[in-house]
Design an enzyme around this catalytic site. Structure first.
Site, PDB file in Angstrom:
ATOM      1  N   ASN A  71      -5.973  16.835   2.396  1.00  0.00           N
ATOM      2  CA  ASN A  71      -7.304  16.816   2.991  1.00  0.00           C
ATOM      3  C   ASN A  71      -8.283  17.743   2.280  1.00  0.00           C
ATOM      4  O   ASN A  71      -7.903  18.533   1.424  1.00  0.00           O
ATOM      5  CB  ASN A  71      -7.173  17.136   4.482  1.00  0.00           C
ATOM      6  CG  ASN A  71      -6.713  15.909   5.231  1.00  0.00           C
ATOM      7  OD1 ASN A  71      -7.494  15.008   5.489  1.00  0.00           O
ATOM      8  ND2 ASN A  71      -5.425  15.852   5.547  1.00  0.00           N
TER       9      ASN A  71
ATOM     10  N   HIS B 257       1.558  37.924  -8.839  1.00  0.00           N
ATOM     11  CA  HIS B 257       1.349  39.039  -9.764  1.00  0.00           C
ATOM     12  C   HIS B 257       2.427  40.095  -9.551  1.00  0.00           C
ATOM     13  O   HIS B 257       2.794  40.391  -8.421  1.00  0.00           O
ATOM     14  CB  HIS B 257      -0.031  39.667  -9.538  1.00  0.00           C
ATOM     15  CG  HIS B 257      -1.142  38.778  -9.972  1.00  0.00           C
ATOM     16  ND1 HIS B 257      -1.584  38.732 -11.269  1.00  0.00           N
ATOM     17  CD2 HIS B 257      -1.882  37.881  -9.286  1.00  0.00           C
ATOM     18  CE1 HIS B 257      -2.553  37.844 -11.368  1.00  0.00           C
ATOM     19  NE2 HIS B 257      -2.755  37.309 -10.171  1.00  0.00           N
TER      20      HIS B 257
ATOM     21  N   ALA C 265      -1.340  26.050  11.886  1.00  0.00           N
ATOM     22  CA  ALA C 265      -2.607  26.401  11.242  1.00  0.00           C
ATOM     23  C   ALA C 265      -2.726  27.907  11.043  1.00  0.00           C
ATOM     24  O   ALA C 265      -2.338  28.694  11.901  1.00  0.00           O
ATOM     25  CB  ALA C 265      -3.774  25.903  12.086  1.00  0.00           C
TER      26      ALA C 265
ATOM     27  N   LYS D 256       7.035  32.479  10.641  1.00  0.00           N
ATOM     28  CA  LYS D 256       8.412  32.572  11.140  1.00  0.00           C
ATOM     29  C   LYS D 256       8.721  31.314  11.937  1.00  0.00           C
ATOM     30  O   LYS D 256       7.857  30.792  12.650  1.00  0.00           O
ATOM     31  CB  LYS D 256       8.571  33.786  12.054  1.00  0.00           C
ATOM     32  CG  LYS D 256       8.225  35.105  11.409  1.00  0.00           C
ATOM     33  CD  LYS D 256       9.465  35.907  11.164  1.00  0.00           C
ATOM     34  CE  LYS D 256       9.130  37.305  10.714  1.00  0.00           C
ATOM     35  NZ  LYS D 256       9.147  37.499   9.310  1.00  0.00           N
TER      36      LYS D 256
END
Length: 184
Positions: free
Chosen positions: A73, A103, A150, A170
C-alpha cells in the site's frame, strides 16, 4: 482478458526496459510507485500483486522478491540491501518500512559513519498481514500466517501463526488449528 494482460506485459516491458525489474503481467504496479535499482540488485514481483501509488522499492545493491497475490500500500518503503524476500499472500499496509541493513556501533576511534553495516536480510513468509506504520529491521524472519499490529517495530524474528504488537514487537497470541491461546 488476454489483451489486458498482454497490454500490461508490454507496459511493464517498456517501463522497466533494460533494468533488472521483473513484474508478472497479471500484477498491477502503479505508475506513481517508485522502482529503483541502485548499486545493483533486482526487483521481482509475482502473479496477481497490487503495488499501490507512492510505494517505493529501492535495491541499494540487494534483491527484493515478492511472491504471488501480495499487496503493497501507499507510502511503504522496501529496501533490498541485505535481501528482502516476501512470500505469497502477504498484505502490507501503508507507511510500512522494511530495512534489511543495520549500522554497526561506532567508537571514539571509529565514528558511526565509518563503522560499516551488517546486511543479514529479511524474510516474510506466506499469508502475513503487516499493519500500518510497521518497521521491520535487519535479520528478521516473520513466520507464516502472522499478524503484525500497526505501529510495531519488529527487531527479532516472529513465529508462525502469531499475533505480534508493540515496540519492540512481541507475540501476544499464538493461533492453532483448534483455537488460540495467550503467550505468557
Amino acid at each position: 482478458m488476454r489483451l489486458i494482460v498482454f497490454g500490461r506485459g508490454i507496459g511493464f516491458a517498456i517501463r522497466f526496459l533494460g533494468r533488472p525489474i521483473r513484474v508478472h503481467p497479471s500484477s498491477s504496479v502503479s505508475m506513481r510507485s517508485v522502482m529503483r535499482v541502485c548499486g545493483g540488485g533486482t526487483i521481482t514481483i509475482g502473479r496477481h500483486c497490487q503495488i499501490h501509488p507512492l510505494s517505493m522499492f529501492l535495491t541499494y545493491g540487494g534483491d527484493i522478491r515478492i511472491g504471488d497475490n501480495c499487496s503493497v500500500n501507499p507510502f511503504t518503503i522496501i529496501y533490498g540491501m541485505g535481501g528482502t524476500v516476501i512470500g505469497d499472500g502477504v498484505r502490507i499496509a501503508a507507511h510500512t518500512v522494511i530495512v534489511p541493513e543495520n549500522h554497526n556501533a561506532g567508537t571514539d576511534e571509529l565514528p558511526l559513519r565509518n563503522a560499516g553495516t551488517t546486511k543479514r536480510g529479511i524474510r516474510i513468509d506466506d499469508n502475513v498481514w503487516i499493519g500500518a506504520g510497521v518497521r521491520i529491521l535487519d535479520g528478521v524472519r516473520i513466520g507464516r500466517n502472522t499478524i503484525v499490529g500497526a505501529g510495531s517495530v519488529v527487531n527479532t524474528s516472529l513465529p508462525a501463526n502469531a499475533t505480534a504488537v508493540g515496540v519492540p514487537a512481541k507475540a501476544i497470541k499464538l493461533r492453532e488449528s483448534a483455537g488460540t491461546h495467550d503467550v505468557p
